[in-house]
Design a protein around this motif. Sequence first.
Motif, PDB file in Angstrom:
ATOM      1  N   ASP A 140      36.522 -47.464 -29.228  1.00  0.00           N
ATOM      2  CA  ASP A 140      37.126 -46.296 -29.876  1.00  0.00           C
ATOM      3  C   ASP A 140      36.693 -44.964 -29.273  1.00  0.00           C
ATOM      4  N   PHE A 141      36.247 -44.980 -28.020  1.00  0.00           N
ATOM      5  CA  PHE A 141      35.931 -43.726 -27.347  1.00  0.00           C
ATOM      6  C   PHE A 141      37.211 -43.026 -26.914  1.00  0.00           C
ATOM      7  N   ASN A 142      37.218 -41.705 -27.017  1.00  0.00           N
ATOM      8  CA  ASN A 142      38.233 -40.892 -26.359  1.00  0.00           C
ATOM      9  C   ASN A 142      37.709 -40.595 -24.965  1.00  0.00           C
ATOM     10  N   VAL A 143      38.403 -41.029 -23.946  1.00  0.00           N
ATOM     11  CA  VAL A 143      37.997 -40.775 -22.561  1.00  0.00           C
ATOM     12  C   VAL A 143      39.010 -39.792 -21.980  1.00  0.00           C
ATOM     13  N   LEU A 144      38.598 -38.538 -21.856  1.00  0.00           N
ATOM     14  CA  LEU A 144      39.505 -37.473 -21.446  1.00  0.00           C
ATOM     15  C   LEU A 144      39.222 -37.059 -20.011  1.00  0.00           C
ATOM     16  N   GLY A 145      40.214 -37.228 -19.159  1.00  0.00           N
ATOM     17  CA  GLY A 145      40.083 -36.854 -17.764  1.00  0.00           C
ATOM     18  C   GLY A 145      40.589 -35.436 -17.544  1.00  0.00           C
ATOM     19  N   ALA A 146      39.799 -34.640 -16.854  1.00  0.00           N
ATOM     20  CA  ALA A 146      40.179 -33.256 -16.582  1.00  0.00           C
ATOM     21  C   ALA A 146      40.904 -33.172 -15.246  1.00  0.00           C
ATOM     22  N   THR A 147      42.128 -32.676 -15.269  1.00  0.00           N
ATOM     23  CA  THR A 147      42.911 -32.529 -14.046  1.00  0.00           C
ATOM     24  C   THR A 147      43.905 -31.392 -14.218  1.00  0.00           C
ATOM     25  N   SER A 148      44.113 -30.623 -13.173  1.00  0.00           N
ATOM     26  CA  SER A 148      45.035 -29.482 -13.250  1.00  0.00           C
ATOM     27  C   SER A 148      46.486 -29.930 -13.369  1.00  0.00           C
ATOM     28  N   SER A 149      46.754 -31.201 -13.100  1.00  0.00           N
ATOM     29  CA  SER A 149      48.132 -31.703 -13.173  1.00  0.00           C
ATOM     30  C   SER A 149      48.497 -32.258 -14.552  1.00  0.00           C
ATOM     31  N   ALA A 150      47.551 -32.245 -15.493  1.00  0.00           N
ATOM     32  CA  ALA A 150      47.826 -32.775 -16.836  1.00  0.00           C
ATOM     33  C   ALA A 150      48.838 -31.900 -17.563  1.00  0.00           C
ATOM     34  N   ARG A 151      49.631 -32.497 -18.427  1.00  0.00           N
ATOM     35  CA  ARG A 151      50.609 -31.741 -19.209  1.00  0.00           C
ATOM     36  C   ARG A 151      49.976 -31.095 -20.437  1.00  0.00           C
ATOM     37  N   LYS A 152      48.935 -31.734 -20.975  1.00  0.00           N
ATOM     38  CA  LYS A 152      48.301 -31.222 -22.187  1.00  0.00           C
ATOM     39  C   LYS A 152      47.183 -30.247 -21.838  1.00  0.00           C
ATOM     40  N   GLU A 153      47.108 -29.154 -22.597  1.00  0.00           N
ATOM     41  CA  GLU A 153      46.027 -28.195 -22.406  1.00  0.00           C
ATOM     42  C   GLU A 153      44.850 -28.560 -23.306  1.00  0.00           C
ATOM     43  N   LEU A 154      43.673 -28.231 -22.851  1.00  0.00           N
ATOM     44  CA  LEU A 154      42.449 -28.556 -23.576  1.00  0.00           C
ATOM     45  C   LEU A 154      42.499 -28.062 -25.017  1.00  0.00           C
ATOM     46  N   TYR A 155      42.997 -26.847 -25.218  1.00  0.00           N
ATOM     47  CA  TYR A 155      42.945 -26.231 -26.548  1.00  0.00           C
ATOM     48  C   TYR A 155      44.019 -26.749 -27.499  1.00  0.00           C
ATOM     49  N   SER A 196      42.733 -24.161  -9.658  1.00  0.00           N
ATOM     50  CA  SER A 196      41.597 -24.994 -10.065  1.00  0.00           C
ATOM     51  C   SER A 196      40.359 -24.130 -10.252  1.00  0.00           C
ATOM     52  N   LEU A 197      39.334 -24.739 -10.841  1.00  0.00           N
ATOM     53  CA  LEU A 197      38.049 -24.083 -11.061  1.00  0.00           C
ATOM     54  C   LEU A 197      36.953 -24.890 -10.376  1.00  0.00           C
ATOM     55  N   ASN A 198      35.845 -24.240 -10.076  1.00  0.00           N
ATOM     56  CA  ASN A 198      34.674 -24.975  -9.617  1.00  0.00           C
ATOM     57  C   ASN A 198      34.319 -26.028 -10.669  1.00  0.00           C
ATOM     58  N   VAL A 199      33.913 -27.206 -10.228  1.00  0.00           N
ATOM     59  CA  VAL A 199      33.680 -28.309 -11.160  1.00  0.00           C
ATOM     60  C   VAL A 199      32.579 -27.986 -12.170  1.00  0.00           C
ATOM     61  N   GLY A 200      31.595 -27.181 -11.762  1.00  0.00           N
ATOM     62  CA  GLY A 200      30.551 -26.792 -12.709  1.00  0.00           C
ATOM     63  C   GLY A 200      31.083 -25.885 -13.805  1.00  0.00           C
ATOM     64  N   VAL A 201      31.948 -24.940 -13.431  1.00  0.00           N
ATOM     65  CA  VAL A 201      32.561 -24.043 -14.414  1.00  0.00           C
ATOM     66  C   VAL A 201      33.473 -24.825 -15.348  1.00  0.00           C
ATOM     67  N   ALA A 202      34.303 -25.692 -14.766  1.00  0.00           N
ATOM     68  CA  ALA A 202      35.218 -26.497 -15.579  1.00  0.00           C
ATOM     69  C   ALA A 202      34.448 -27.362 -16.576  1.00  0.00           C
ATOM     70  N   THR A 203      33.335 -27.939 -16.117  1.00  0.00           N
ATOM     71  CA  THR A 203      32.521 -28.779 -17.001  1.00  0.00           C
ATOM     72  C   THR A 203      32.010 -27.972 -18.196  1.00  0.00           C
ATOM     73  N   GLY A 204      31.577 -26.743 -17.950  1.00  0.00           N
ATOM     74  CA  GLY A 204      31.095 -25.905 -19.030  1.00  0.00           C
ATOM     75  C   GLY A 204      32.165 -25.622 -20.059  1.00  0.00           C
ATOM     76  N   ILE A 205      33.369 -25.311 -19.604  1.00  0.00           N
ATOM     77  CA  ILE A 205      34.475 -25.014 -20.542  1.00  0.00           C
ATOM     78  C   ILE A 205      34.792 -26.256 -21.383  1.00  0.00           C
ATOM     79  N   LEU A 206      34.874 -27.404 -20.733  1.00  0.00           N
ATOM     80  CA  LEU A 206      35.190 -28.641 -21.440  1.00  0.00           C
ATOM     81  C   LEU A 206      34.141 -28.978 -22.492  1.00  0.00           C
ATOM     82  N   LEU A 207      32.883 -28.962 -22.084  1.00  0.00           N
ATOM     83  CA  LEU A 207      31.824 -29.425 -22.989  1.00  0.00           C
ATOM     84  C   LEU A 207      31.610 -28.470 -24.162  1.00  0.00           C
ATOM     85  N   TYR A 208      31.708 -27.190 -23.910  1.00  0.00           N
ATOM     86  CA  TYR A 208      31.506 -26.252 -25.029  1.00  0.00           C
ATOM     87  C   TYR A 208      32.681 -26.252 -25.996  1.00  0.00           C
ATOM     88  N   GLU A 209      33.877 -26.577 -25.519  1.00  0.00           N
ATOM     89  CA  GLU A 209      34.996 -26.742 -26.441  1.00  0.00           C
ATOM     90  C   GLU A 209      34.787 -27.970 -27.309  1.00  0.00           C
TER      91      GLU A 209
END
Length: 209
Positions: A140-155, A196-209
Motif C-alpha cells: 500500500d505504498f504510494n510510489v511517486l516518480g518525479a518527471t517533467s513529462s508527467a501530466r499531474k502537478e505535485l500540488y 527542469s530543476l537541479n535534482v537536489g532542489v527538486a528533492t527539497g520541493i517534493l519532500l517538504y510538500e
Amino acid sequence: ILYTSDLLKDSDGIALLRQASVEGVAHHQASSGLMGTTTTTRPIPPVIASVSMSYRSAEGYHLHAGSLLLIADGIANPNNLGMVLRTADAAGVEGVIIIEKSASPFHKNCVRAARGAVGRIPLLRCDDPGIYLCSLVNTDFNVLGATSSARKELYDLELRTPLAFVVGNESDGMSIPVRDLCTDLVRIPMAPGQSSLNVGVATGILLYE
C-alpha cells in the motif's frame, strides 16, 4: 590513519591517536609531501583515514504506515547525491534507497555535500529495484516518480503515507523499469523558460510538500 606533524599540535589530534592505539587501528606519520600525493583535498589535511564502508539492503529494512522514503535512481554526480541526502535528512525522511548506477554515498564529495547526513540517515542499497518497488506497492505504498513529462502537478495530489518519492538521473531522469513501477508520476510546475530543476532542489520541493 595517516597524519602529519600538524595533527600533533592539536590536543584533539593527540587524543585521536591515543584512541587509535587503544582500538588497535594502524596509524602512521607522513610528510606533507606524501600526504599531498595521497589525497587531492586542498589545503592538505593533517589527518586522513581509509575506511571500509557498506550499507544494508533495503529488503530487510522495517517500514510502517507512516514511512516516508526517498529513492535515488541513478544519480551520478556525488555532489548532487550529497545535496539530496542533506535535504532528505532535513526533511525527516526515514531512509534513502540508492539504486544501482548512482554515485557512491561514501564518495568524499558526497560526504562533504551531505553535511553530516551520511552516517545519520539510513542509506539502503537496492539489489533488485523491480522486486523491491513491487513489494512497496503491494504493501500500500504510494510510489511517486518525479518527471517533467508527467501530466499531474505535485500540488494537485493529496499525498499520504506510506510514501516513496523517486528522483532520477540528472540528464535522463528515471530509468524506464523504475518509472513503469511507480503508482503515479508528478511534475513540479515551472514558469516558461525552464524545463527542469537541479535534482537536489527538486528533492527539497517534493519532500517538504
